[in-house]
Motif scaffolding. Sequence first.
Motif, short mmCIF file in Angstrom:
data_model
loop_
_atom_site.label_atom_id
_atom_site.label_comp_id
_atom_site.label_asym_id
_atom_site.label_seq_id
_atom_site.Cartn_x
_atom_site.Cartn_y
_atom_site.Cartn_z
N ARG A 283 -16.75 -93.80 -15.16
CA ARG A 283 -17.53 -93.99 -13.94
C ARG A 283 -16.85 -93.25 -12.80
N VAL A 284 -17.06 -91.92 -12.78
CA VAL A 284 -16.42 -91.03 -11.80
C VAL A 284 -17.50 -90.26 -11.06
N LEU A 285 -17.39 -90.23 -9.75
CA LEU A 285 -18.31 -89.46 -8.89
C LEU A 285 -17.51 -88.42 -8.12
N VAL A 286 -17.97 -87.17 -8.14
CA VAL A 286 -17.40 -86.09 -7.33
C VAL A 286 -18.36 -85.80 -6.20
N VAL A 287 -17.86 -85.83 -4.98
CA VAL A 287 -18.66 -85.57 -3.78
C VAL A 287 -18.21 -84.25 -3.17
N GLU A 288 -19.08 -83.26 -3.15
CA GLU A 288 -18.75 -81.93 -2.64
C GLU A 288 -19.68 -81.56 -1.49
N ALA A 289 -19.08 -81.17 -0.36
CA ALA A 289 -19.88 -80.85 0.83
C ALA A 289 -20.67 -79.58 0.66
N GLY A 290 -20.15 -78.61 -0.10
CA GLY A 290 -20.83 -77.33 -0.27
C GLY A 290 -21.72 -77.30 -1.50
N ILE B 166 -19.83 -86.23 -15.91
CA ILE B 166 -19.34 -86.67 -14.60
C ILE B 166 -20.43 -86.42 -13.57
N ALA B 167 -20.66 -87.38 -12.69
CA ALA B 167 -21.65 -87.20 -11.62
C ALA B 167 -21.07 -86.31 -10.54
N VAL B 168 -21.75 -85.21 -10.22
CA VAL B 168 -21.32 -84.28 -9.19
C VAL B 168 -22.43 -84.18 -8.15
N MET C 220 -28.31 -92.67 -7.27
CA MET C 220 -26.86 -92.71 -7.31
C MET C 220 -26.37 -94.17 -7.41
N MET C 221 -25.50 -94.44 -8.36
CA MET C 221 -24.96 -95.79 -8.47
C MET C 221 -24.17 -96.14 -7.23
N SER C 222 -24.04 -97.44 -6.98
CA SER C 222 -23.34 -97.87 -5.78
C SER C 222 -21.88 -98.22 -6.03
N ARG C 223 -21.47 -98.40 -7.28
CA ARG C 223 -20.09 -98.79 -7.58
C ARG C 223 -19.51 -97.85 -8.64
#
Length: 378
Positions: free
Chosen positions: A30-37, A120-122, A1-4
Motif C-alpha cells: 500500500r504505497v502511493l507516490v505523489v509527483e508534482a510534475g 504502485i500507485a503513482v 484514490m484510497m484514503s489510507r
Amino acid sequence: MMSRWDVVVLGGGPAGCGTALALRRRGVERVLVVEAGTYGAVRIGESVPPDIRAVLGGDLGLWDAFLAEGHEPCFGSRSAWGSDVLGFNDFLFNPHGHGWHLDRRRFDAFLARQAAEGGIAVATGVRFAGSEELEGGGHRLHLSGADGSAAVVEAGIVVDATGPRGRFARLRGARARPLDRLVFVAGFFGLPEGGPLTRQTMLEAAEHGWWYAARLPDTRCVVALAADAEEVRASGLTRPDAFLDRLRRTRHLLPALDGSGLEDGSVATWVAVSYLRERVAGANWLAVGDAASGYDPLSSQGIQKALTDAVDAADAIAARLGGGTDLGTHYPHAVNGRFADYLYNRNRFYATEARWPDASFWCNRRARTELRPAAGRA
C-alpha cells in the motif's frame, strides 16, 4: 484514490520512485507516490558510475529494463584539473563495466513507469500542500491537483523525496546545514557525425569555475559551466553569446566540440547546493535523496546517492512496519556516513586545483570545507 496508505512518498524522482520500488520488493504493497510534475519537462543530463548496476540491478531488479532504454555509455572521464594537461581515467578494470550518460527526463519517467507497472500507485500533477500528525501515529496529508482539485490521504509513514526544498522535513523542523552553493549555466549542442567528442565525460577547470560536457543518447551533448552566482550575474553568462564567448576560452573543451552548434533556446541555469539536513528521520517520516542531502555535481554521485538512500530507507520502513526499530535508529547513520565520505573527497579534489590561487571561485571552494549552522527557521 484510497484514503489510507502504509507509505506515501512525496516526490517521484529517482529517490522517491526508488524507495517505492524497493518497498514493493520487501512486500510493502500500500504505497502511493505523489509527483508534482508529469515527466515531460526537459532535464539536464547526468552521468552515473558503473556501480549504479549494483543498486539498479541487484537492489531494484531493473537492470535489463534499464539497458533497454538505450542510454549513452560512458567509458570514463577526461579532465584538465590541477594541470593544463588533459588526463584520462577509464572504467576498464571496473567489475561493473562502464558508466552511463543519462537522459534525465527519460530516466525519471522510466522509474515512474516501472513503479506503476509493479502495482504502485503513482499520482502525477499532484502537489503536497500541508500535513498534520495523527493521534494514533502517522500523518494526514493535504494534496492539490493542477486542476485545482483537493484530496486528503493518511499515511502510516511519509517519505520526503521533494528535492532540496525538503517540504515535509522542513515542516517537521528539520533544517538544512549549508556547505556550498554553485550556479550552473548549461546548453545543449548538436553533434556532427564522427565528431571529436568521445563517450567520456569531459571536465576542465578554469579561472572562474569549471566546465563539464557529456554526450546524450540522441546525437547531442550537454555543456555546463559551474560558477559563483556573482560571476554569472556580472558577466551575463545566462546570455547565449556570453556563454559561448566564455566557452571559446577553454583549452580542451572547445576543440572537442568542433563542428557542434548550440541549440536555440537551450541555455538554462540552475542552482546546486551542498548541504546536509539536521535530521533526516523522525516520528513516522524520513527524507531521501536531495531532501536529505545535496552533493556538488562534481562528484557525479547524485543519482547513485538517491537510489542508495532509497534502498536504505526501504529497509528501515519495512523493519518499522514489521514492528522493529524506529526510523531514526539506523537510516540517519547511513546518510550521514555517505555525506562524510562525499565531503572528504570533495574537499580533497578542489584542493588539487591551485593554478588560480587568488581567483574568487577557488578561494570560495577552499574556504567552504565544513558544514555551517542552519540559519533561521526550517
